[in-house]
Design a protein around this motif. Structure first.
Motif, PDB file in Angstrom:
ATOM      1  N   VAL A   1       1.069  -1.505   0.059  1.00 12.54           N
ATOM      2  CA  VAL A   1      -0.053   0.311   0.294  1.00 12.54           C
ATOM      3  C   VAL A   1       1.062   1.386   0.137  1.00 12.54           C
ATOM      4  O   VAL A   1       0.157   2.576  -0.729  1.00 12.54           O
ATOM      5  CB  VAL A   1      -0.972  -0.087   1.020  1.00 12.54           C
ATOM      6  N   LEU A   2       2.524   1.608   1.263  1.00  9.39           N
ATOM      7  CA  LEU A   2       2.565   2.172   1.097  1.00  9.39           C
ATOM      8  C   LEU A   2       3.472   2.723  -0.104  1.00  9.39           C
ATOM      9  O   LEU A   2       4.099   3.389  -0.570  1.00  9.39           O
ATOM     10  CB  LEU A   2       3.359   2.857   2.372  1.00  9.39           C
ATOM     11  N   LYS A   3       4.779   1.641  -0.154  1.00  5.86           N
ATOM     12  CA  LYS A   3       5.832   1.021  -1.035  1.00  5.86           C
ATOM     13  C   LYS A   3       5.515   1.484  -2.091  1.00  5.86           C
ATOM     14  O   LYS A   3       6.429   1.143  -2.931  1.00  5.86           O
ATOM     15  CB  LYS A   3       6.434  -0.077  -0.066  1.00  5.86           C
ATOM     16  N   GLY A   4       4.808   0.716  -2.343  1.00  2.00           N
ATOM     17  CA  GLY A   4       4.957  -0.381  -3.499  1.00  2.00           C
ATOM     18  C   GLY A   4       5.509  -1.200  -3.678  1.00  2.00           C
ATOM     19  O   GLY A   4       6.215  -1.922  -5.420  1.00  2.00           O
ATOM     20  N   SER A   5       5.268  -1.975  -3.541  1.00  2.88           N
ATOM     21  CA  SER A   5       6.682  -3.963  -3.404  1.00  2.88           C
ATOM     22  C   SER A   5       5.679  -4.356  -4.576  1.00  2.88           C
ATOM     23  O   SER A   5       4.339  -4.520  -4.683  1.00  2.88           O
ATOM     24  CB  SER A   5       6.916  -4.227  -2.198  1.00  2.88           C
ATOM     25  N   SER A   6       7.012  -5.068  -5.223  1.00  2.00           N
ATOM     26  CA  SER A   6       6.374  -5.805  -6.242  1.00  2.00           C
ATOM     27  C   SER A   6       6.470  -7.322  -5.852  1.00  2.00           C
ATOM     28  O   SER A   6       6.981  -7.711  -4.288  1.00  2.00           O
ATOM     29  CB  SER A   6       7.180  -5.613  -7.225  1.00  2.00           C
ATOM     30  N   PHE A   7       6.270  -8.176  -6.153  1.00  2.00           N
ATOM     31  CA  PHE A   7       6.238  -9.230  -6.159  1.00  2.00           C
ATOM     32  C   PHE A   7       7.296 -10.554  -5.529  1.00  2.00           C
ATOM     33  O   PHE A   7       7.197 -10.795  -4.625  1.00  2.00           O
ATOM     34  CB  PHE A   7       5.104 -10.183  -6.881  1.00  2.00           C
TER      35      PHE A   7
END
Length: 374
Positions: free
Chosen positions: A339-345
């Motif tokens: 949600v906050l960092k936009g991390s990928s799989f």
């Protein structure tokens, strides 16, 4: 599948027949998600600090030693450049990066003024705001206790003490607002309470009203019965999660930086794990009161040791081990990262493996422990 279809029809009818349960599953989480983020206060310790010392002077070393001795910070690394320090923040290895520029001691002695740079990982609202404030206070205290020789130096304007000015920036949460850190965590906890409490009362309710005996003498297999109990609440849980996402966007203006599909994938697996725990509790308990107390015990452990109220980094070693053995810890971490960092799989795939492991283990135990006497 025909047998499973009849079980699902029965479960959905029971769910929609009980208006109180419907209110508990949909209305209460929505109200709580709106109210609870406004009531939070934290204190954090063990804030990971990486410092970039471009000066390598006695004064820069004294500043680092003062930071380490404050009790709030843990010096984790000394990267060679500011860019390397930012990479440590991106990987989650550091919470703060302090850059001491070249000429730090010389400028303090000659001009009585020097700036330092501080970068904060604001994905964790607690560590970003409090950690940044703590570090600022430590530097201010260092500044107030500068060597008397500097303050008495002729190069300092009379009446003006040597000062350090700090320029800082918050990453992933620019304004360091608690809501960006709190709301995703509260959504996870509400989903946990729905998945844990409601399913924990499900099978034991069949025992109390006597319908479990009728089910036991039918040719329904154990896995069909457990799956029939799990699927309706999994669907309800996904609806509650969707409602929570809508509230999060409308009320707080928070929209996931990362993939919604990835977020829903984790929510789906996490719900399977939590529903498995609830069904396991339901197979162990003989009354709804027993099931409520057992579920309450696990919910309290999940809430207090998940990293929601206090950072897991501030916990003792044994508590961190327990924390890692709960599925809610991993899901809260993932939700905040996406949600906050936009991390990928690639960045959260290990957490998915943990949740799959929890889901498989808990549901297997629920199936095994269900005592069918047909």
């Amino acid at each position: 599948m025909e047998v499973l279809k009849f079980i699902l029809q029965k479960e959905f009818r029971q769910i929609f027949r009980d208006k109180i349960i419907l209110a508990m599953m949909f209305v209460m989480p929505t109200v709580q998600l709106i109210i609870m983020p406004f009531a939070a206060n934290f204190e954090v310790k063990n804030i990971n600090v990486a410092y970039v010392d471009n000066d390598h002077s006695s004064y820069s070393q004294r500043l680092i030693e003062k930071i380490a001795a404050s009790g709030y910070f843990k010096i984790v690394s000394s990267p060679q450049s500011y860019k390397e320090g930012l990479k440590m923040i991106e990987k989650g290895d550091a919470d703060l990066v302090l850059e001491i520029p070249l000429g730090f001691e010389r400028n303090l002695v000659r001009e009585g003024l020097q700036e330092v740079n501080m970068a904060v990982d604001a994905i964790n609202g607690t560590k970003s705001s409090l950690g940044g404030a703590y570090l600022t206070n430590v530097i201010a205290d260092f500044n107030s206790n500068l060597d008397v020789n500097i303050k008495a130096s002729k190069s300092v304007v009379p009446g003006q003490a040597a000062t350090i000015e700090i320029a800082n920036s918050n990453w992933y949460n620019p304004h360091a607002e608690y809501k960006y850190y709190m709301v995703p965590g509260i959504l996870v906890l509400l989903l946990t309470m729905i998945g844990g409490f409601i399913t924990a009362l499900n099978i034991v309710k069949e025992k109390e009203i006597g319908t479990i005996e009728q089910i036991n003498v039918t040719p329904i297999k154990k896995w069909q019965f457990i799956l029939g109990k799990l699927i309706p609440f999994w669907i309800v849980g996904m609806i509650v999660f969707t409602v929570g996402m809508i509230v999060m966007y409308i009320v707080y203006g928070i929209f996931p930086e990362g993939s919604l599909l990835l977020l829903y994938l984790f929510a789906a697996v996490y719900l399977i794990a939590l529903l498995g725990l609830g069904l396991l509790i339901s197979t162990l308990a003989d009354t709804q009161l027993q099931a409520m107390f057992i579920a309450y015990f696990f919910m309290m452990v999940f809430m207090l040791m998940s990293g929601f109220f206090t950072s897991t980094d501030s916990m003792p070693g044994w508590a961190r081990i327990i924390s890692q053995c709960t599925p809610v810890t991993h899901f809260i971490t993932v939700v905040r990262l996406i949600v906050l960092k936009g991390s990928s799989f690639q960045e959260v795939k290990l957490e998915l493996l943990y949740l799959i492991g929890f889901a498989f283990l808990l549901n297997s135990l629920a199936i095994y422990n269900y005592r069918k006497t047909a």
